[in-house]
Design an enzyme around this catalytic site. Structure first.
Site, PDB file in Angstrom:
ATOM      1  N   SER A   1       0.834  -1.207   0.000  1.00 43.03           N
ATOM      2  CA  SER A   1       0.000   0.000   0.000  1.00 43.03           C
ATOM      3  C   SER A   1       0.870   1.260   0.000  1.00 43.03           C
ATOM      4  CB  SER A   1      -0.902   0.004   1.223  1.00 43.03           C
ATOM      5  OG  SER A   1      -1.525  -1.248   1.371  1.00 43.03           O
TER       6      SER A   1
HETATM    7  N1  SAH Z   1      -0.564  -5.029   4.160  1.00 46.18           N
HETATM    8  C1  SAH Z   1       0.186  -5.306   2.943  1.00 46.18           C
HETATM    9  C2  SAH Z   1      -0.546  -4.968   1.667  1.00 46.18           C
HETATM   10  C3  SAH Z   1      -1.498  -6.009   1.379  1.00 46.18           C
HETATM   11  S1  SAH Z   1      -2.179  -6.218  -0.224  1.00 46.18           S
HETATM   12  C4  SAH Z   1       1.545  -4.622   2.971  1.00 46.18           C
HETATM   13  O1  SAH Z   1       1.831  -3.877   3.903  1.00 46.18           O
HETATM   14  O2  SAH Z   1       2.329  -4.876   2.046  1.00 46.18           O
HETATM   15  C5  SAH Z   1      -3.505  -7.272   0.282  1.00 46.18           C
HETATM   16  C6  SAH Z   1      -3.100  -8.656   0.694  1.00 46.18           C
HETATM   17  O3  SAH Z   1      -4.298  -9.300   1.135  1.00 46.18           O
HETATM   18  C7  SAH Z   1      -2.550  -9.518  -0.448  1.00 46.18           C
HETATM   19  O4  SAH Z   1      -1.277  -9.979  -0.122  1.00 46.18           O
HETATM   20  C8  SAH Z   1      -3.573 -10.649  -0.556  1.00 46.18           C
HETATM   21  O5  SAH Z   1      -2.987 -11.912  -0.860  1.00 46.18           O
HETATM   22  C9  SAH Z   1      -4.188 -10.672   0.833  1.00 46.18           C
HETATM   23  N2  SAH Z   1      -5.507 -11.290   0.918  1.00 46.18           N
HETATM   24  C10 SAH Z   1      -6.577 -11.154   0.094  1.00 46.18           C
HETATM   25  N3  SAH Z   1      -7.611 -11.919   0.541  1.00 46.18           N
HETATM   26  C11 SAH Z   1      -7.181 -12.534   1.682  1.00 46.18           C
HETATM   27  C12 SAH Z   1      -7.783 -13.436   2.621  1.00 46.18           C
HETATM   28  N4  SAH Z   1      -9.043 -13.886   2.486  1.00 46.18           N
HETATM   29  N5  SAH Z   1      -7.042 -13.851   3.671  1.00 46.18           N
HETATM   30  C13 SAH Z   1      -5.765 -13.425   3.843  1.00 46.18           C
HETATM   31  N6  SAH Z   1      -5.145 -12.580   2.999  1.00 46.18           N
HETATM   32  C14 SAH Z   1      -5.846 -12.132   1.933  1.00 46.18           C
END
Ligand code: SAH
Length: 213
Positions: A61
């Site tokens: 993000s």
């Molecule tokens: N917080 C992260 C950015 C995350 S992007 C950072 O600091 O880099 C969103 C993430 O959510 C992705 O890696 C994706 O794989 C995960 N995601 C999406 N659906 C999910 C679920 N049901 N359970 C766990 N992770 C999930």
């Protein structure tokens, strides 16, 4: 480029100009070098206020959004925090500077393994990682003081609402994946839940089940 004094000053200035004003949050963001979490060709741009691609088609993000979400979460030093969507691990690393313990879940095993390696390299010892569908939370570790989702759900997942302590706060983007989403804050009261809408955001969708990589 390194996270030297000048780069830090500019990075913090750009965060403040976007509304990240909480001193504890700014200090935590000063302690975590985003370049450790952005690998490969994009690492040159780690200190710009932009989301960047990571592995598995996911994104790290935008720093100002990380700051605003962290600020909205109002983390206290004794808190046990759950993050859904480990991604690069950057957000979890910042939470680890503010809370007692952080649990973070991603549906991609390879992302979780990479993030865990960076936490170890940076001697961050209060984060526990899980590969799972985070919509179900972690019933064994519940209740949580704070819950943060970094992927957008259509509605706050029921199991996560149930795993929030009374008095606890959950921050998450809600809405359809390709439409404008809103960042909301849910506070659990004795008698129910209170919802505040914070701002428009755009996140990758919360998906069901495990990823293939
Ligand atoms: N917080 C992260 C950015 C995350 S992007 C950072 O600091 O880099 C969103 C993430 O959510 C992705 O890696 C994706 O794989 C995960 N995601 C999406 N659906 C999910 C679920 N049901 N359970 C766990 N992770 C999930």
């Amino acid at each position: 480029m390194t996270f030297d004094a000048d780069t830090k000053m500019q990075f913090l200035y750009s965060l403040r100009s976007k509304g990240v004003t909480d001193a504890r949050v700014l200090t935590a963001m000063e302690q975590v070098d985003r370049a450790d979490y952005v690998r490969g060709i994009f690492s040159e741009r780690a200190y710009e206020d932009m989301p960047l691609p990571i592995a598995c088609g996911q994104t790290i993000s935008q720093p100002s959004v990380v700051g605003l979400m962290t600020q909205a979460l109002g983390v206290n030093p004794r808190d046990k925090v759950l993050e859904i969507g480990t991604g690069s691990g950057y957000q979890a690393a910042i939470l680890s500077k503010l809370a007692r313990r952080v649990y973070t879940i991603d549906r991609y095993r390879s992302l979780v393994e990479k993030a865990r390696a960076v936490f170890a390299q940076n001697q961050i010892a209060n984060i526990t990682t899980f590969t799972a569908d985070g919509s179900y939370g972690l019933p064994d570790q519940a209740p949580f003081d704070r819950i943060l989702l970094t992927a957008a759900a259509e509605d706050p997942p029921g199991p996560l609402l149930a795993q929030l302590r009374v008095g606890g706060i959950m921050v998450l983007p809600v809405g359809q994946s390709d439409a404008v989403q809103s960042l909301i804050r849910v506070t659990r009261l004795d008698t129910g839940y209170e919802y505040d809408e914070l701002r428009a955001v755009r996140f990758v969708p919360l998906l069901e089940g495990l990823g293939k990589e």
